[in-house]
Design a protein around this motif. Structure first.
Motif, PDB file in Angstrom:
ATOM      1  N   GLY A 672      66.455  57.311  65.492  1.00 19.94           N
ATOM      2  CA  GLY A 672      67.825  57.489  65.047  1.00 19.94           C
ATOM      3  C   GLY A 672      67.950  58.572  63.992  1.00 19.94           C
ATOM      4  N   ASP A 673      69.161  58.681  63.442  1.00 22.13           N
ATOM      5  CA  ASP A 673      69.389  59.654  62.380  1.00 22.13           C
ATOM      6  C   ASP A 673      68.799  59.138  61.077  1.00 22.13           C
ATOM      7  N   ASN A 674      67.910  59.919  60.517  1.00 21.35           N
ATOM      8  CA  ASN A 674      67.249  59.559  59.257  1.00 21.35           C
ATOM      9  C   ASN A 674      66.487  58.236  59.354  1.00 21.35           C
ATOM     10  N   GLY A 675      66.242  57.769  60.599  1.00 14.91           N
ATOM     11  CA  GLY A 675      65.442  56.573  60.776  1.00 14.91           C
ATOM     12  C   GLY A 675      66.214  55.284  60.618  1.00 14.91           C
ATOM     13  N   ARG A 676      67.541  55.299  60.342  1.00 16.66           N
ATOM     14  CA  ARG A 676      68.319  54.088  60.174  1.00 16.66           C
ATOM     15  C   ARG A 676      69.636  54.225  60.937  1.00 16.66           C
ATOM     16  N   VAL A 677      70.174  53.086  61.411  1.00 17.40           N
ATOM     17  CA  VAL A 677      71.426  53.055  62.165  1.00 17.40           C
ATOM     18  C   VAL A 677      72.276  51.920  61.629  1.00 17.40           C
ATOM     19  N   PRO A 678      73.631  51.976  61.830  1.00 20.29           N
ATOM     20  CA  PRO A 678      74.468  50.825  61.453  1.00 20.29           C
ATOM     21  C   PRO A 678      74.023  49.579  62.199  1.00 20.29           C
ATOM     22  N   TYR A 679      74.207  48.438  61.584  1.00 23.13           N
ATOM     23  CA  TYR A 679      73.668  47.199  62.150  1.00 23.13           C
ATOM     24  C   TYR A 679      74.239  46.902  63.516  1.00 23.13           C
ATOM     25  N   TYR A 680      75.514  47.271  63.781  1.00 20.58           N
ATOM     26  CA  TYR A 680      76.129  46.961  65.055  1.00 20.58           C
ATOM     27  C   TYR A 680      75.654  47.878  66.167  1.00 20.58           C
ATOM     28  N   GLU A 681      74.843  48.908  65.830  1.00 21.15           N
ATOM     29  CA  GLU A 681      74.266  49.785  66.835  1.00 21.15           C
ATOM     30  C   GLU A 681      72.772  49.519  67.036  1.00 21.15           C
ATOM     31  N   ALA A 682      72.245  48.494  66.379  1.00 23.84           N
ATOM     32  CA  ALA A 682      70.816  48.203  66.464  1.00 23.84           C
ATOM     33  C   ALA A 682      70.453  47.436  67.720  1.00 23.84           C
ATOM     34  N   GLY A 683      71.443  46.970  68.479  1.00 24.32           N
ATOM     35  CA  GLY A 683      71.175  46.244  69.712  1.00 24.32           C
ATOM     36  C   GLY A 683      71.087  44.756  69.485  1.00 24.32           C
ATOM     37  N   GLY A 684      71.116  43.995  70.595  1.00 26.03           N
ATOM     38  CA  GLY A 684      71.040  42.551  70.520  1.00 26.03           C
ATOM     39  C   GLY A 684      72.381  41.924  70.209  1.00 26.03           C
ATOM     40  N   PRO A 685      72.388  40.623  70.015  1.00 27.04           N
ATOM     41  CA  PRO A 685      73.647  39.903  69.780  1.00 27.04           C
ATOM     42  C   PRO A 685      74.264  40.165  68.417  1.00 27.04           C
ATOM     43  N   LEU A 686      73.607  40.875  67.534  1.00 26.63           N
ATOM     44  CA  LEU A 686      74.089  41.000  66.164  1.00 26.63           C
ATOM     45  C   LEU A 686      75.464  41.651  66.087  1.00 26.63           C
ATOM     46  N   ALA A 687      75.810  42.546  67.010  1.00 26.70           N
ATOM     47  CA  ALA A 687      77.103  43.238  66.937  1.00 26.70           C
ATOM     48  C   ALA A 687      78.267  42.276  67.008  1.00 26.70           C
ATOM     49  N   ALA A 688      78.065  41.103  67.635  1.00 28.46           N
ATOM     50  CA  ALA A 688      79.156  40.131  67.775  1.00 28.46           C
ATOM     51  C   ALA A 688      79.496  39.463  66.467  1.00 28.46           C
ATOM     52  N   VAL A 689      78.706  39.660  65.416  1.00 25.89           N
ATOM     53  CA  VAL A 689      78.975  38.996  64.147  1.00 25.89           C
ATOM     54  C   VAL A 689      80.289  39.478  63.539  1.00 25.89           C
ATOM     55  N   ARG A 690      80.770  40.685  63.934  1.00 25.37           N
ATOM     56  CA  ARG A 690      82.031  41.190  63.406  1.00 25.37           C
ATOM     57  C   ARG A 690      83.223  40.346  63.869  1.00 25.37           C
ATOM     58  N   ASP A 691      83.029  39.640  64.997  1.00 22.77           N
ATOM     59  CA  ASP A 691      84.100  38.805  65.530  1.00 22.77           C
ATOM     60  C   ASP A 691      83.985  37.353  65.077  1.00 22.77           C
ATOM     61  N   GLY A 692      82.990  37.036  64.233  1.00 16.73           N
ATOM     62  CA  GLY A 692      82.887  35.695  63.703  1.00 16.73           C
ATOM     63  C   GLY A 692      81.595  35.012  64.124  1.00 16.73           C
ATOM     64  N   VAL A 693      81.269  33.942  63.397  1.00 17.89           N
ATOM     65  CA  VAL A 693      80.044  33.201  63.671  1.00 17.89           C
ATOM     66  C   VAL A 693      80.082  32.551  65.041  1.00 17.89           C
ATOM     67  N   PRO A 694      81.207  31.935  65.477  1.00 23.96           N
ATOM     68  CA  PRO A 694      81.205  31.354  66.817  1.00 23.96           C
ATOM     69  C   PRO A 694      80.902  32.378  67.908  1.00 23.96           C
ATOM     70  N   GLN A 695      81.413  33.626  67.748  1.00 20.12           N
ATOM     71  CA  GLN A 695      81.114  34.651  68.741  1.00 20.12           C
ATOM     72  C   GLN A 695      79.627  35.006  68.731  1.00 20.12           C
ATOM     73  N   LEU A 696      79.040  35.014  67.553  1.00 19.05           N
ATOM     74  CA  LEU A 696      77.596  35.296  67.468  1.00 19.05           C
ATOM     75  C   LEU A 696      76.798  34.205  68.173  1.00 19.05           C
ATOM     76  N   VAL A 697      77.203  32.931  67.984  1.00 15.97           N
ATOM     77  CA  VAL A 697      76.502  31.833  68.655  1.00 15.97           C
ATOM     78  C   VAL A 697      76.648  31.964  70.166  1.00 15.97           C
ATOM     79  N   ARG A 698      77.877  32.280  70.631  1.00 21.46           N
ATOM     80  CA  ARG A 698      78.100  32.405  72.065  1.00 21.46           C
ATOM     81  C   ARG A 698      77.294  33.570  72.643  1.00 21.46           C
ATOM     82  N   ARG A 699      77.241  34.702  71.939  1.00 26.22           N
ATOM     83  CA  ARG A 699      76.482  35.854  72.451  1.00 26.22           C
ATOM     84  C   ARG A 699      74.985  35.542  72.523  1.00 26.22           C
ATOM     85  N   VAL A 700      74.482  34.763  71.558  1.00 22.13           N
ATOM     86  CA  VAL A 700      73.062  34.390  71.605  1.00 22.13           C
ATOM     87  C   VAL A 700      72.784  33.527  72.825  1.00 22.13           C
ATOM     88  N   ARG A 701      73.664  32.551  73.088  1.00 22.14           N
ATOM     89  CA  ARG A 701      73.464  31.695  74.252  1.00 22.14           C
ATOM     90  C   ARG A 701      73.543  32.491  75.545  1.00 22.14           C
TER      91      ARG A 701
END
Length: 708
Positions: A672-701
């Motif tokens: 990436g740029d300078n070796g770091r990226v915004p957390y929502y671009e790091a991949g995985g279910p983490l990007a759903a955390v912006r929509d709330g904890v229930p969305q993060l739980v649903r994306r993990v499942r």
């Protein structure tokens, strides 16, 4: 009144009334003379010392008296490594402190005859005074003749007040000090010294040996590495362990750069302090009290023996027991002359001189024979017969004899003697020397003269008593052992502290609210792993110590968060090592998701059901509201509608340009740029955390179902 003739004759024997009395008077005179001679003989026999009949003591005493007539101190030339002859002035100076005429004899231990020798020397010298006998260990005996001196008490004090390695000169100094104090004080001091010694209070050694110096070097090397490494490794480990203990309120944040230099500096200073103080603690430089001999000290005995052999091929040390009488010496001379006239024969030089570890050759008879041969300047067979242990060594220097045969194959009956020789006072030396001459007569001759090669030199006495430097030898293995010790200590300490921590957690569970939030914007993977492990452990303790109501919404939210965390970590079912297993991943995005889920689960169990977390940095905790914020410093017109916490809201209102610095960035999987990226671009279910904890739980499942 008439008188009886017998009465008259008894009263007046000097008168001669008749011619027959002359014969009777001569007979009486003869009887008187005979009686006087008999009485005188008895008196002389009783008064004469027993040592007068001992030729060895007589010869030794005559030799020592001839030396004492030139000075009150005689130091033998046979102990240059322990008591050089050049120390005689020092002994003479100490002798003057006794307050009485003092005569000092410094001789090898085995050649001293104790009080018998002192009596013989005094009788021959004919001078009253204090006579002192000294050997390698110190004062061994003393006797006072015609003077008042507490000799026995002085000897006792010098024996019990000093350690065995104090040295002869220091022992004599203590002896002279006690003699000068007088009989009464000397007796009290001797009694006190004896009682202290009997009670087990022996004086400490004054010197150390080479092995002790090696141990000191090894210990110094271990300390030089063990102490600094312990500071650098164990201290940070203990600090981290304390932060993880129940009730610890230490903030979970990386070590500040401003303090990172403290531990290395302390470690460096500790190593410097050890290196500087070790030579002052281990300050010994010598292993013995023996003074350094001069070149003359090291050649005196060989010169003396060589001078004697130039005059007589059989030289008997006058300070040693005389093992050959006149008849035996005459026979040995005859055998030597006969061998010199034989075919292939030559001169034989026999030196009856002891070989001691303290002499100039360090007890090496071959080296001594080579030195004597060099000074005599003539080839021949050089025989060294030791009057102390009875050994005989033979060395061929320049004759047509098999040198190897004489050196290695000399019969043991000649070289060492049999049991009878071992028990005899004279070691049967005359008989064995006679057999040696027979062996020489029968020895095979060679075509050319042979000689042994020059022997290796004896240890240098000038450096033999000097200890090696502290920073040498074993200090280098000590450096390595110090590192090994620290590693072993680390393993033991980590195991012990781990057991202590688990015990404390079971006994003192930590409340869910006690764990502070961590809010870095650019955390390292190591920091995220440590924080996730701490949060998950706190979640597990909350479930264990505060079982929630299964019908409540809080329990449902907490159970969903815990289940999602277990699915995200790949853990099926409950496990005692859930936190360690979940944080084994190195994916920063997964670690952040685990932290958010663990915190939301603990908050739900505490009665606070959180639906949203900060969209700028999920590590900030619960969101207060939503706001349109700019999260990119390079794209001024690009904004996002995100939930924000109080901190980010205040920043967006007061200084919108500071919000991009608060955005959570993670190490980029592909650079990436300078070796770091915004957390929502790091991949995985983490990007759903912006929509709330229930969305993060649903994306993990959903992600787990898709993976299956």
């Amino acid at each position: 009144m008439s008188h009886r003739p017998t009465d008259w004759h008894i009263l007046d024997l000097d008168k001669d009334p008749t011619p027959g009395w002359a014969t009777m008077r001569r007979f009486q005179a003869a009887v008187r003379a005979a009686l006087a001679i008999a009485v005188l003989t008895v008196l002389v026999a009783v008064a004469a010392p027993a040592h007068a009949a001992d030729p060895s003591v007589s010869t030794q005493a005559a030799h020592l008296v001839s030396r004492l007539r030139t000075g009150p101190v005689y130091v033998t030339d046979q102990l240059p490594r322990e008591i050089p002859r050049s120390t005689a002035p020092a002994f003479a100076e100490v002798a003057m402190r006794t307050g009485v005429p003092t005569y000092v004899l410094v001789l090898p231990l085995w050649s001293t005859g104790g009080r018998t020798l002192l009596d013989a020397v005094h009788d021959r010298l004919g001078r009253d005074g204090l006579y002192v006998l000294i050997d390698e260990s110190g004062v061994t005996d003393a006797a006072a003749y015609g003077v008042r001196a507490p000799t026995d008490d002085a000897v006792t004090v010098s024996l019990y007040e000093l350690p065995y390695d104090a040295g002869p000169l220091r022992s004599f100094q203590r002896f002279a000090e006690v003699v000068a104090q007088g009989p009464e004080r000397a007796a009290d001091r001797a009694e006190a010294a004896r009682e202290k010694y009997d009670a087990g209070n022996e004086p400490a050694d004054m010197y150390i040996g080479p092995s002790d110096r090696e141990n000191q070097s090894l210990l110094t090397g271990i300390a030089l590495t063990a102490v600094p490494l312990s500071i650098l490794i164990l201290v940070p480990y203990v600090r981290r362990w304390r932060r993880r203990l129940p009730g610890a309120q230490a903030r979970q944040r990386p070590v500040r750069r401003a303090r990172a230099w403290i531990l290395p500096t302390v470690a460096l200073l500790s190593a410097a302090a050890i290196a500087a103080t070790a030579p002052t603690v281990f300050d010994q430089t010598r292993s013995s009290a023996a003074p350094t001999p001069t070149p003359d000290d090291l050649t005196a005995r060989a010169d003396r023996v060589a001078a004697g052999l130039k005059q007589d091929p059989v030289y008997a040390d006058p300070e040693s027991p005389q093992l050959l009488d006149a008849r035996q010496r005459a026979r040995l001379h005859d055998r030597i002359r006969a061998f010199a006239r034989s075919d292939g024969g030559g001169p034989v030089y026999a030196a009856l001189v002891p070989q001691l570890p303290e002499d100039e050759s360090a007890g090496d008879s071959e080296l001594f024979a080579a030195a004597v041969h060099h000074r005599v300047g003539k080839d021949g067979v050089y025989v060294v017969a030791d009057p102390f242990n009875g050994t005989i060594d033979v060395f061929n220097h320049g004759l047509r004899l098999d040198s190897i045969d004489l050196y290695f194959d000399l019969p043991e009956s000649i070289a060492y003697g049999n049991e009878a020789a071992a028990e005899a006072d004279d070691h049967l030396m005359a008989e064995r020397l006679d057999r040696l001459m027979t062996h020489l007569d029968k020895s095979p001759r060679t075509e050319e003269p042979e000689a042994l090669s020059d022997p290796a030199p004896a240890p240098n006495p000038r450096t033999a008593t000097t200890l090696p430097r502290l920073y040498s030898g074993e200090v280098w293995p000590g450096l390595f052992m110090g590192a090994v010790v620290v590693m072993m200590l680390f393993v033991v300490m980590s195991g012990a502290l781990g057991m202590i921590a688990r015990t404390l957690r079971r006994r003192s569970p930590e409340p869910a609210q006690s764990l502070p939030l961590s809010q870095p914007s650019a955390p390292s993977t190591r920091f995220l792993r440590r924080t996730a492990r701490t949060e998950l452990r706190a979640l597990e303790r909350s479930f264990t110590t505060h079982p929630p109501d299964s019908a409540s919404a809080a329990h449902t939210r907490a159970a969903d968060c815990r289940e999602a965390a277990m699915l995200l970590a790949g853990v099926n079912g409950d496990t005692d090592r859930f936190a360690d297993t979940a944080t084994a991943t190195t994916d920063p995005a997964t670690l952040v998701a685990l932290i958010v889920l663990a915190r939301a689960g603990r908050a739900a169990l505490a009665g606070d059901v959180e639906d949203r977390v900060c969209g700028v940095n999920p590590l900030h905790g619960p969101a207060e509201t939503r706001r349109d914020v700019r999260v990119s410093a390079t794209e001024r017109n690009r904004r996002r509608w995100l939930p924000v916490c109080t901190r980010c809201l205040n920043a967006a209102i007061a200084e919108p340009s500071s919000v991009p610095a608060l955005l959570l960035t993670l190490p980029a999987p592909s650079g990436g740029d300078n070796g770091r990226v915004p957390y929502y671009e790091a991949g995985g279910p983490l990007a759903a955390v912006r929509d709330g904890v229930p969305q993060l739980v649903r994306r993990v499942r959903e992600a787990m179902l898709t993976a299956r």
